[in-house]
Design a protein around this motif. Structure first.
Motif, short mmCIF file in Angstrom:
data_model
loop_
_atom_site.label_atom_id
_atom_site.label_comp_id
_atom_site.label_asym_id
_atom_site.label_seq_id
_atom_site.Cartn_x
_atom_site.Cartn_y
_atom_site.Cartn_z
N ALA A 206 11.62 10.92 -5.63
CA ALA A 206 11.96 10.17 -6.70
C ALA A 206 12.83 9.05 -6.11
CB ALA A 206 12.34 11.08 -7.98
N LYS A 207 13.85 9.73 -5.33
CA LYS A 207 14.86 8.69 -4.75
C LYS A 207 14.21 7.61 -3.89
CE LYS A 207 18.67 11.98 -5.57
NZ LYS A 207 19.44 12.92 -5.15
N ILE A 208 13.30 8.26 -2.92
CA ILE A 208 12.80 7.23 -2.12
C ILE A 208 11.94 6.16 -2.75
CG2 ILE A 208 10.95 6.88 -0.32
CD1 ILE A 208 12.06 9.89 0.69
N ARG A 209 11.21 6.73 -3.93
CA ARG A 209 10.17 6.03 -4.83
C ARG A 209 11.15 4.84 -5.23
NH1 ARG A 209 7.58 9.50 -8.49
NH2 ARG A 209 5.96 9.98 -6.69
N GLU A 210 12.25 5.45 -5.88
CA GLU A 210 13.27 4.59 -6.65
C GLU A 210 13.52 3.36 -5.79
OE1 GLU A 210 17.44 4.48 -8.71
OE2 GLU A 210 16.42 6.30 -8.75
N GLN A 211 13.94 3.11 -4.65
CA GLN A 211 14.51 2.38 -3.55
C GLN A 211 13.22 1.26 -3.33
OE1 GLN A 211 17.60 1.89 -1.86
NE2 GLN A 211 18.02 2.93 -3.52
N PHE A 212 12.08 1.92 -2.99
CA PHE A 212 11.30 0.93 -2.71
C PHE A 212 10.48 0.18 -4.18
CE2 PHE A 212 10.76 3.16 1.19
CZ PHE A 212 10.49 2.23 2.14
N ASP A 213 10.80 0.83 -5.38
CA ASP A 213 10.27 -0.03 -6.48
C ASP A 213 11.46 -1.02 -6.98
OD1 ASP A 213 8.26 1.86 -7.01
OD2 ASP A 213 9.15 3.11 -8.32
N LYS B 242 0.82 -0.97 -0.03
CA LYS B 242 0.12 -0.10 0.02
C LYS B 242 0.75 1.22 0.03
CE LYS B 242 -4.30 -1.88 2.18
NZ LYS B 242 -4.95 -1.74 3.16
N PHE B 243 1.89 1.41 0.79
CA PHE B 243 2.93 2.37 0.47
C PHE B 243 3.43 2.73 -0.60
CE2 PHE B 243 7.34 4.00 1.50
CZ PHE B 243 6.83 5.20 2.12
N VAL B 244 3.93 1.64 -1.30
CA VAL B 244 4.55 1.80 -2.53
C VAL B 244 3.31 2.16 -3.57
CG1 VAL B 244 5.49 0.58 -4.65
CG2 VAL B 244 6.22 0.07 -2.24
N GLN B 245 2.23 1.78 -3.45
CA GLN B 245 1.06 2.29 -4.36
C GLN B 245 1.02 3.66 -4.07
OE1 GLN B 245 -2.06 -0.40 -3.61
NE2 GLN B 245 -1.20 -2.32 -4.59
N ALA B 246 0.83 4.14 -2.89
CA ALA B 246 0.48 5.56 -2.49
C ALA B 246 1.48 6.64 -2.98
CB ALA B 246 0.21 5.48 -1.13
N LEU B 247 3.02 5.90 -3.15
CA LEU B 247 4.07 6.65 -3.52
C LEU B 247 3.68 6.85 -5.02
CD1 LEU B 247 7.20 5.13 -2.15
CD2 LEU B 247 6.06 7.13 -1.42
N GLU C 260 -2.93 12.11 -1.30
CA GLU C 260 -3.16 10.94 -0.69
C GLU C 260 -2.03 10.57 0.42
OE1 GLU C 260 -3.86 5.96 -0.63
OE2 GLU C 260 -4.77 7.23 -2.04
N GLU C 261 -2.19 10.49 1.63
CA GLU C 261 -0.94 10.08 2.62
C GLU C 261 -0.16 8.74 2.21
OE1 GLU C 261 -1.07 11.54 6.75
OE2 GLU C 261 -1.03 9.19 7.19
N ALA C 262 0.97 8.57 2.23
CA ALA C 262 1.58 7.30 1.99
C ALA C 262 2.26 7.04 3.46
CB ALA C 262 2.85 7.26 0.94
N SER C 263 1.88 5.84 4.14
CA SER C 263 2.08 5.43 5.39
C SER C 263 2.86 4.12 5.38
CB SER C 263 1.05 5.69 6.40
OG SER C 263 1.50 5.36 7.64
N PHE C 264 4.11 3.91 5.88
CA PHE C 264 4.93 2.87 6.05
C PHE C 264 5.11 2.58 7.54
CE2 PHE C 264 8.96 0.56 5.66
CZ PHE C 264 8.65 -0.39 4.98
#
Length: 133
Positions: A120-127, A55-60, A66-70
């Protein structure tokens, strides 16, 4: 299997154990925050449900406010991203822990704005993290 980024603070997450029944992963977290002449360091383990991770990755990737919460299963750790404007997000890291006697409580919170490059850097790490669930 790690997630590492250094903006706006040093964040290291490493999977150290897996529970296929829930499913969830036990992660080692290392946080280092530098603020002028001060430094805060945290290291500990938390369990994160795979559903929360997804859900966090989808929200990113949503282009809404929408809030992204991990967050972990016990409600001690949270990494939250909230979109503030078209190109600015608020990153919040929280950690709260009450000892077993209920007499000592630790509360730590760090907030920072984050631009599109930082997100983008955070999103890339999770992706790029190889999920198997």
């Amino acid at each position: 299997m790690n997630i590492d980024f250094e903006i706006p603070f040093v964040f290291h997450l490493e999977v150290v154990e897996v529970d296929d029944h829930i499913p969830a992963v036990k992660t080692l977290l290392q946080i280092k925050i530098q603020q002028f002449l001060h430094q805060f360091c945290y290291e500990g383990t938390v369990w994160i449900e795979c559903l929360v991770w997804d859900k966090f990755v989808q929200a990113l990737h949503k282009s809404s406010y929408e809030e992204a919460s991990f967050n972990d299963m016990n409600g001690n750790f949270a990494l939250v991203l909230k979109q503030q404007s078209e190109l600015m997000w608020l990153l919040i890291w929280k950690f709260t822990k009450l000892d077993i006697t209920g007499t000592h409580q630790m509360n730590v919170e760090f907030t920072s704005t984050l631009d599109a490059d930082g997100l983008a850097k955070i999103r890339e790490q999770f992706d790029d993290f190889p999920v198997w669930w």
